[in-house]
Design a protein around this motif. Structure first.
Motif, PDB file in Angstrom:
ATOM      1  N   ILE A 179       0.800  -1.206   0.000  1.00  0.00           N
ATOM      2  CA  ILE A 179       0.000   0.000   0.000  1.00  0.00           C
ATOM      3  C   ILE A 179       0.842   1.269   0.000  1.00  0.00           C
ATOM      4  N   GLU A 180       0.461   2.163  -0.836  1.00  0.00           N
ATOM      5  CA  GLU A 180       0.966   3.522  -0.861  1.00  0.00           C
ATOM      6  C   GLU A 180       2.486   3.606  -0.730  1.00  0.00           C
ATOM      7  N   ALA A 198      -1.489   4.414   8.568  1.00  0.00           N
ATOM      8  CA  ALA A 198      -2.227   3.234   8.114  1.00  0.00           C
ATOM      9  C   ALA A 198      -3.314   2.869   9.117  1.00  0.00           C
ATOM     10  N   SER A 226      -4.635  -3.042   7.205  1.00  0.00           N
ATOM     11  CA  SER A 226      -3.472  -3.031   8.079  1.00  0.00           C
ATOM     12  C   SER A 226      -3.816  -3.667   9.437  1.00  0.00           C
ATOM     13  N   ASN A 267       4.962   1.469   7.105  1.00  0.00           N
ATOM     14  CA  ASN A 267       4.470   2.755   7.579  1.00  0.00           C
ATOM     15  C   ASN A 267       4.386   3.751   6.423  1.00  0.00           C
ATOM     16  N   PRO A 268       3.168   4.026   5.905  1.00  0.00           N
ATOM     17  CA  PRO A 268       3.006   4.936   4.766  1.00  0.00           C
ATOM     18  C   PRO A 268       3.483   6.357   5.081  1.00  0.00           C
ATOM     19  N   GLU A 282      -6.030   4.921   7.723  1.00  0.00           N
ATOM     20  CA  GLU A 282      -6.360   4.931   6.307  1.00  0.00           C
ATOM     21  C   GLU A 282      -6.448   3.563   5.647  1.00  0.00           C
ATOM     22  N   VAL A 283      -5.685   2.607   6.148  1.00  0.00           N
ATOM     23  CA  VAL A 283      -5.590   1.331   5.438  1.00  0.00           C
ATOM     24  C   VAL A 283      -6.328   0.248   6.215  1.00  0.00           C
ATOM     25  N   TYR A 296      -5.064  -1.277  11.915  1.00  0.00           N
ATOM     26  CA  TYR A 296      -6.167  -0.394  11.559  1.00  0.00           C
ATOM     27  C   TYR A 296      -7.077  -0.192  12.766  1.00  0.00           C
ATOM     28  N   ASN A 311       1.737   5.831  12.716  1.00  0.00           N
ATOM     29  CA  ASN A 311       1.452   5.193  11.427  1.00  0.00           C
ATOM     30  C   ASN A 311       0.066   5.563  10.898  1.00  0.00           C
TER      31      ASN A 311
END
Lengths: 472, 97
Positions: free
Chosen positions: A295-296, A406, A413, A445-446, A409-410, A416, A404
């Motif tokens: 992701i990202e 995520a 994850s 970690n985005p 947003e994710v 989350y 993080n």
């Protein structure tokens, strides 16, 4: 009533009255611990409660020989005093774990000694020990034993004498429940036939094993939860020992500690958005490692300390977000230096502390206090998040999972839903990091790939030192 | 009756503990933990009685061991908590060193 009996009853009433006073001192002490301004006084009050309880217990007529006691007390006091003076603030989590374990071991011994006395009495009087005493004695042995080995293992993991990675195997829940049941069966068999002491030894051994098995699967990042829980257990073990020997003060003090540990455990779990059973039974890193599209990901933008200086020089507000990496690098003092220089430069500097940053509850706060950072500059997650957008620079020092994005947003994850500090919402984010390795949780970690993030690689202490130097 | 009385005390103390600790700010969680840890060394009282009773040698030995470990817990716990709390300063007095 003979004169002797009267004397004993006066003696006991006196001791119990002193115990009431000691209990009050503990309660007032804990209450004073609730504010940084009175906390030191509170600790002193609680310690004086302990002192008078010990002195009056020694005046008890049951105690006939003082030689052995003196040896034990002098030895214990010396070790305790030396260790507590020498220990570095960064090593506080493992030291608390170790002391905790000793408390558990003491409760195990007290329970066992009570059992031995009760058995001798039962033999001489011919009356069986009542089942309530037996149950509570076994509880103090069981909880004390597992607190002891559990804390020792936590000590090993925290001081990195053993790998801090979670050790997880299939059927772990079954094995642990099996051991617990086996302890109870041993206890039952021993109640049936208290002449056969092998059941007792087996129960003691199994509770020691249970402590190891219980902490083994728990990884470094989950340590705040485990330490809190073990803290609670050490209190409950003392309370159980209190039931076993009929001492009310042990019950009161033990349950106060038991309750406090449970609350901290709850706070820590909430801060990670996980249930207690999830922490205890599933190693964090081992939860579903997503094989799906990464992701990202993007380009990491590294920055040198010199370039970071120009950004900081122009910043009017800076938020520092420390994590376990700050403790490892021993960077708290140089962080404080940077804070002073930035303040002199006209910037506002605050710290944002995540509840589970570090290896025990409040770990970062103690380190920053050691570096003379005033505690009113330390903001909690809920205080900083609403206004983090207004900060020019966020400096993330050795923190990873607690910032993080995520978690917000994710959805796939593993973390989350965990409440995090929204570092990426600051204008510019500096991430001080040793390398690109993932955090303890082993999760991408985005934040590192965000448009406004700059990575400053290297030892945090060195990097900060260079930043401080560029201001001269 | 005695048993019920002890359980009564236990339950009330748990509730009291919950009320007391709920109000502690997160900044003080580490000292709270080491300070309450020192309190759990209260088991020392039981250890003293076992160690000092001369009629049961085995119980005395266990008692002495318990005294030693509980004392480490008590003395070390209180001292280290004090050391930590001495460092907590408010802004006005901060940086005086």
């Amino acid at each position: 009533m003979s004169i002797g009996e009267t004397l004993i009853s006066i003696d006991e009433t006196l001791i119990n009255s002193v115990y009431v006073i000691a209990a009050i001192l503990f309660i007032v002490g804990l209450k004073f611990l609730g504010s940084p301004a009175t906390a030191r006084k509170g600790n002193f009050i609680s310690a004086s409660g302990m002192l008078i309880a010990v002195v009056f217990t020694l005046a008890n007529q049951q105690i006939l020989s003082f030689d052995l006691i003196a040896v034990g007390v002098v030895f214990g006091a010396l070790v305790g005093a030396i260790v507590s003076r020498k220990v570095a603030m960064t090593s506080m989590p493992e030291m608390v774990a170790l002391f905790n374990g000793f408390g558990g071991l003491a409760s195990l011994f007290v329970g066992w000694a009570a059992l031995s006395v009760a058995l001798t009495q039962a033999v001489s009087s011919g009356i069986a020990i009542n089942s309530f005493s037996l149950v509570t004695i076994f509880l103090s042995i069981l909880i004390g034993g597992l607190t002891f080995t559990g804390s020792l293992l936590a000590y090993g993991k925290l001081s990195e004498k053993i790998s801090g990675r979670p050790f997880f195997y299939i059927g772990q829940r079954v094995v642990n429940s099996g051991i617990l049941i086996a302890v109870l069966v041993c206890a039952g068999l021993f109640f049936q036939d208290s002449a056969n002491e092998n059941w007792l030894y087996l129960a003691v051994g199994l509770s020691l094993v249970l402590g190891v098995m219980f902490v083994l699967p728990i990884g470094g990042a989950d340590m705040p939860v485990v330490i809190s829980l073990l803290n609670s257990f050490s209190g409950l073990a003392a309370a159980a020992a209190g039931f076993a020997i009929g001492n009310i003060l042990l019950i009161v003090a033990g349950s106060l500690v038991g309750a406090s540990g449970l609350i901290l455990t709850g706070i820590m779990c909430k801060a990670m958005n996980r249930s207690l059973s999830n922490v205890l039974f599933s190693g964090f890193g081992t939860v579903k490692v997503t094989d799906g599209p990464v992701i990202e990901q993007g380009e990491v933008k590294p920055m040198s300390a010199e370039d970071a200086y120009y950004v900081l020089e122009a910043a009017s507000s800076v938020v520092v977000i420390p994590g376990y990496g700050m403790a490892v690098a021993q960077a708290q003092h140089v962080v404080k230096e940077l804070q002073e220089i930035l303040e002199k430069n006209g910037a506002e500097v605050v710290y944002a502390i995540h509840p589970v940053a570090g290896r025990m509850p409040g770990h970062m706060n103690v380190l920053l206090a050691e570096a003379d950072v005033p505690y009113d500059l330390l903001l909690e997650m809920d205080q900083i998040n609403p206004r983090i957008e207004s900060f020019d620079v966020a400096i993330v020092i050795g923190a990873n999972d607690v910032v993080n994005p995520a978690a917000r947003e994710v959805e796939s994850s593993p973390i989350y839903g965990m409440p995090v500090i929204n570092a990426n919402q600051a204008n510019t984010v500096f991430v001080l990091k040793r390398s690109m390795a993932t955090g303890f949780a082993g999760i991408d970690n985005p934040l590192f790939f965000k448009e406004n993030t700059r990575m400053i690689f290297g030892d945090a202490k060195e990097t900060l030192g260079n930043l401080v130097k560029s201001f001269d | 009756m005695e048993i019920i009385f002890l359980i009564f005390v236990f339950v009330l103390a748990i509730f009291l503990g919950v009320e007391l600790i709920n109000k502690v700010p997160s900044t003080l969680h580490t000292p709270l933990m080491s300070g309450s840890n020192a309190i759990s060394g209260i088991t020392l009282l039981g250890a003293l009685v076992s160690a000092g009773s001369t009629n049961n040698e085995f119980a005395s030995i266990l008692g002495v061991l318990a005294v030693a470990f509980a004392t480490i817990n008590v003395v070390g716990g209180y001292m280290v908590t004090d050391r930590m709390l001495a460092m907590f300063k408010k802004k006005e007095s901060g940086g005086s060193k």
